[in-house]
Design a protein around this motif. Structure first.
Motif, PDB file in Angstrom:
ATOM      1  N   PHE A  42     -75.173 -63.342  36.828  1.00  0.00           N
ATOM      2  CA  PHE A  42     -75.508 -63.103  35.427  1.00  0.00           C
ATOM      3  C   PHE A  42     -77.005 -63.102  35.143  1.00  0.00           C
ATOM      4  N   GLY A  43     -77.831 -63.194  36.170  1.00  0.00           N
ATOM      5  CA  GLY A  43     -79.256 -63.023  35.947  1.00  0.00           C
ATOM      6  C   GLY A  43     -79.542 -61.605  35.484  1.00  0.00           C
ATOM      7  N   SER A  44     -80.527 -61.435  34.628  1.00  0.00           N
ATOM      8  CA  SER A  44     -80.811 -60.108  34.066  1.00  0.00           C
ATOM      9  C   SER A  44     -81.277 -59.142  35.137  1.00  0.00           C
ATOM     10  N   ASP A  58     -82.337 -66.154  35.146  1.00  0.00           N
ATOM     11  CA  ASP A  58     -82.244 -66.425  33.703  1.00  0.00           C
ATOM     12  C   ASP A  58     -80.825 -66.222  33.188  1.00  0.00           C
ATOM     13  N   GLY A  59     -79.843 -66.612  33.987  1.00  0.00           N
ATOM     14  CA  GLY A  59     -78.454 -66.384  33.615  1.00  0.00           C
ATOM     15  C   GLY A  59     -78.064 -66.993  32.290  1.00  0.00           C
ATOM     16  N   GLU A  61     -79.861 -67.702  29.580  1.00  0.00           N
ATOM     17  CA  GLU A  61     -80.399 -66.937  28.454  1.00  0.00           C
ATOM     18  C   GLU A  61     -79.761 -65.551  28.372  1.00  0.00           C
ATOM     19  N   ASN A  62     -79.530 -64.930  29.522  1.00  0.00           N
ATOM     20  CA  ASN A  62     -78.956 -63.594  29.529  1.00  0.00           C
ATOM     21  C   ASN A  62     -77.525 -63.592  29.011  1.00  0.00           C
ATOM     22  N   ILE A  63     -76.765 -64.630  29.358  1.00  0.00           N
ATOM     23  CA  ILE A  63     -75.390 -64.761  28.853  1.00  0.00           C
ATOM     24  C   ILE A  63     -75.401 -64.877  27.333  1.00  0.00           C
ATOM     25  N   ARG A  64     -76.350 -65.646  26.789  1.00  0.00           N
ATOM     26  CA  ARG A  64     -76.431 -65.791  25.335  1.00  0.00           C
ATOM     27  C   ARG A  64     -76.750 -64.451  24.673  1.00  0.00           C
ATOM     28  N   ARG A  65     -77.610 -63.662  25.301  1.00  0.00           N
ATOM     29  CA  ARG A  65     -77.929 -62.338  24.736  1.00  0.00           C
ATOM     30  C   ARG A  65     -76.702 -61.435  24.740  1.00  0.00           C
ATOM     31  N   LYS A  66     -75.944 -61.479  25.814  1.00  0.00           N
ATOM     32  CA  LYS A  66     -74.736 -60.660  25.914  1.00  0.00           C
ATOM     33  C   LYS A  66     -73.691 -61.099  24.888  1.00  0.00           C
ATOM     34  N   GLN A  67     -73.528 -62.403  24.721  1.00  0.00           N
ATOM     35  CA  GLN A  67     -72.563 -62.911  23.754  1.00  0.00           C
ATOM     36  C   GLN A  67     -72.963 -62.541  22.325  1.00  0.00           C
ATOM     37  N   PHE A 263     -72.523 -72.835  30.775  1.00  0.00           N
ATOM     38  CA  PHE A 263     -73.062 -71.482  30.790  1.00  0.00           C
ATOM     39  C   PHE A 263     -72.338 -70.530  29.830  1.00  0.00           C
ATOM     40  N   LEU A 264     -71.015 -70.638  29.743  1.00  0.00           N
ATOM     41  CA  LEU A 264     -70.246 -69.697  28.925  1.00  0.00           C
ATOM     42  C   LEU A 264     -69.840 -70.268  27.578  1.00  0.00           C
ATOM     43  N   GLY A 265     -69.708 -71.586  27.508  1.00  0.00           N
ATOM     44  CA  GLY A 265     -69.145 -72.172  26.302  1.00  0.00           C
ATOM     45  C   GLY A 265     -67.644 -71.930  26.257  1.00  0.00           C
ATOM     46  N   THR A 266     -67.078 -72.015  25.084  1.00  0.00           N
ATOM     47  CA  THR A 266     -65.638 -71.787  24.921  1.00  0.00           C
ATOM     48  C   THR A 266     -65.340 -70.490  24.181  1.00  0.00           C
ATOM     49  N   GLU A 267     -66.361 -69.762  23.833  1.00  0.00           N
ATOM     50  CA  GLU A 267     -66.178 -68.529  23.070  1.00  0.00           C
ATOM     51  C   GLU A 267     -65.383 -67.498  23.857  1.00  0.00           C
ATOM     52  N   GLY A 268     -64.363 -66.939  23.237  1.00  0.00           N
ATOM     53  CA  GLY A 268     -63.580 -65.873  23.861  1.00  0.00           C
ATOM     54  C   GLY A 268     -62.342 -66.329  24.595  1.00  0.00           C
ATOM     55  N   TRP A 269     -61.998 -67.616  24.483  1.00  0.00           N
ATOM     56  CA  TRP A 269     -60.818 -68.102  25.205  1.00  0.00           C
ATOM     57  C   TRP A 269     -59.532 -67.430  24.725  1.00  0.00           C
TER      58      TRP A 269
END
Length: 402
Positions: A42-44, A58-59, A61-67, A263-269
């Motif tokens: 997931f690094g940019s 920067d996985g 930060e990049n994951i947050r941008r994608k979310q 890294f992912l949180g629970t969003e999208g479960w």
């Protein structure tokens, strides 16, 4: 209880077990967890690169941008899908690589190729998402239903089997809730399943000496005359090995979930698993699929540990036990492609041999005239095999102690 603890300490005290656990944790939690999320998965990829290992570190930060980018659309409808495709297309055609980064263009392209194959231009080498007219992308759910029926027919599943999966699919519904799918696709569609083979190797290394090692150490006559006797000792050995399996699966699940939450949180479960495979028929969300895969890992691990214990109780060489148990694990996979379908499906019922990703497939078993979805069989049969092997290992060792 003290005897079980003693056998458990003995299992953990072996250098082979300690090295195996260290390598396993490095592979699953460090390499497959932290580094994968933060770096090569997931690094940019803003710059030109030749491999995932050239991604930026920067996985997070990049994951947050994608979310954040994906949060523009709450559900998948014809209108929102067209908006997604149009925005993704505009970003892909931009010269700014940073604009392309948060899009899920490969996922959208797969959906478009699956549902609207007639829009593909044979002489155009670019992915369809680059040139397709977003306004033509209509009837998302109707087309998915049609393509699923076509897939079942092409797979030779007609009559009762087709009706079985169409009835299952009827519970999937429409208006799929949508968030960024890449993280869940990585976790449920790859990461947990990849732990299976490494866990099997570790369990074989740890359980192989449990009984066979006593022959090598010359402890068989001593055990026969101890105050605990052969039966209590054998029971303690079995329980210690099974406890080790529970510990490893527990550490695996805990570490994986911790990385997931960080890294992912629970969003999208609550997203449907159809976002991983569009033509899947199971009416599950991502969380349900994740739970199934951990249960699959646990039951398969316990079943495989029991098989290894049985072999260990019958052999005098730890090396022979290790080779035979790994053969039970790896040989079926090597020969499966050369067998007819029924033979492949039988081998997949062995502990740790089957694949947890069967939840995305449309495979069934016919048992006493009943149609059973393959993921349930991949849980039930390894459990029963383990249930049979545990007492067999116990009595096999006890008889040889006489």
């Amino acid at each position: 209880m003290e005897l079980i603890k003693a056998e458990h300490r003995k299992l953990w005290s072996r250098r082979s077990t300690q090295i195996g656990v260290l390598v396993y944790l490095l592979f699953t939690l460090v390499f497959g967890g932290v580094l994968s999320y933060q770096w090569f998965s997931f690094g940019s990829q803003w710059d030109s690169y030749s491999s995932s290992f050239e991604n930026h570190f920067d996985g997070y930060e990049n994951i947050r941008r994608k979310q954040e980018y994906a949060s523009q659309w709450d559900t998948i409808t014809d209108e929102t899908f067209q908006e997604m495709a149009a925005d993704c297309q505009k970003r892909l055609l931009s010269e700014d690589a940073a604009l392309r980064e948060p899009t899920e263009w490969s996922v959208l392209n797969t959906w478009i190729r699956t549902l609207w194959p007639e829009l593909e231009e044979a002489d155009n080498p670019l992915p369809m998402i680059y040139y397709v007219n977003p306004e033509q992308l209509t009837g998302f759910y109707e087309r998915r239903q049609e393509k699923l029926e076509e897939f079942l027919e092409a797979n030779g599943q007609e009559g009762e089997e087709k009706a079985f999966f169409l009835e299952m699919n009827a519970e999937v519904g429409t208006n799929f809730p949508y968030r960024w799918t890449g993280g869940w696709s990585f976790l449920v569609g790859n990461a947990i399943e990849s732990m299976r083979m490494v866990l099997g190797l570790l369990l074989a290394v740890a359980a192989a000496p449990v009984f066979a090692g006593e022959w090598h150490r010359g402890m068989r006559p001593v055990i026969s005359v101890t105050k605990h006797g052969r039966r209590r000792t054998a029971a303690a050995k079995v329980l210690a090995a099974l406890a080790f399996c529970l510990e490893m699966v527990g550490v695996t699940a805990a570490g994986s979930v911790l990385c997931q939450v960080i890294f992912l949180g629970t969003e999208g479960w609550d997203m449907p698993v159809q976002f991983i495979k569009l033509l899947a028929a199971v009416p599950w969300n991502m969380l349900q699929a994740e739970i199934y895969e951990y249960v699959f890992l646990l039951i398969g691990g316990l079943g495989f540990t029991a098989v290894t214990l049985l072999i260990s109780s019958l052999a005098k060489s730890t090396f022979a036990v290790l080779v035979l148990s790994l053969g039970v694990l790896y040989v079926p996979m090597a020969v499966s492609q050369y067998l007819p379908l029924w033979g492949q499906k039988l081998l997949e019922l062995l502990p740790m041999v089957g694949n947890s990703l069967d939840i995305f497939r449309t495979e069934v078993y016919h048992v006493f005239g009943q149609i059973i979805w393959s993921p349930w069989m991949l849980l039930a049969v390894p459990f029963l095999i383990g249930l049979c092997c545990v007492p067999a290992a116990f009595w096999g060792w006890c008889r040889r102690q006489r």
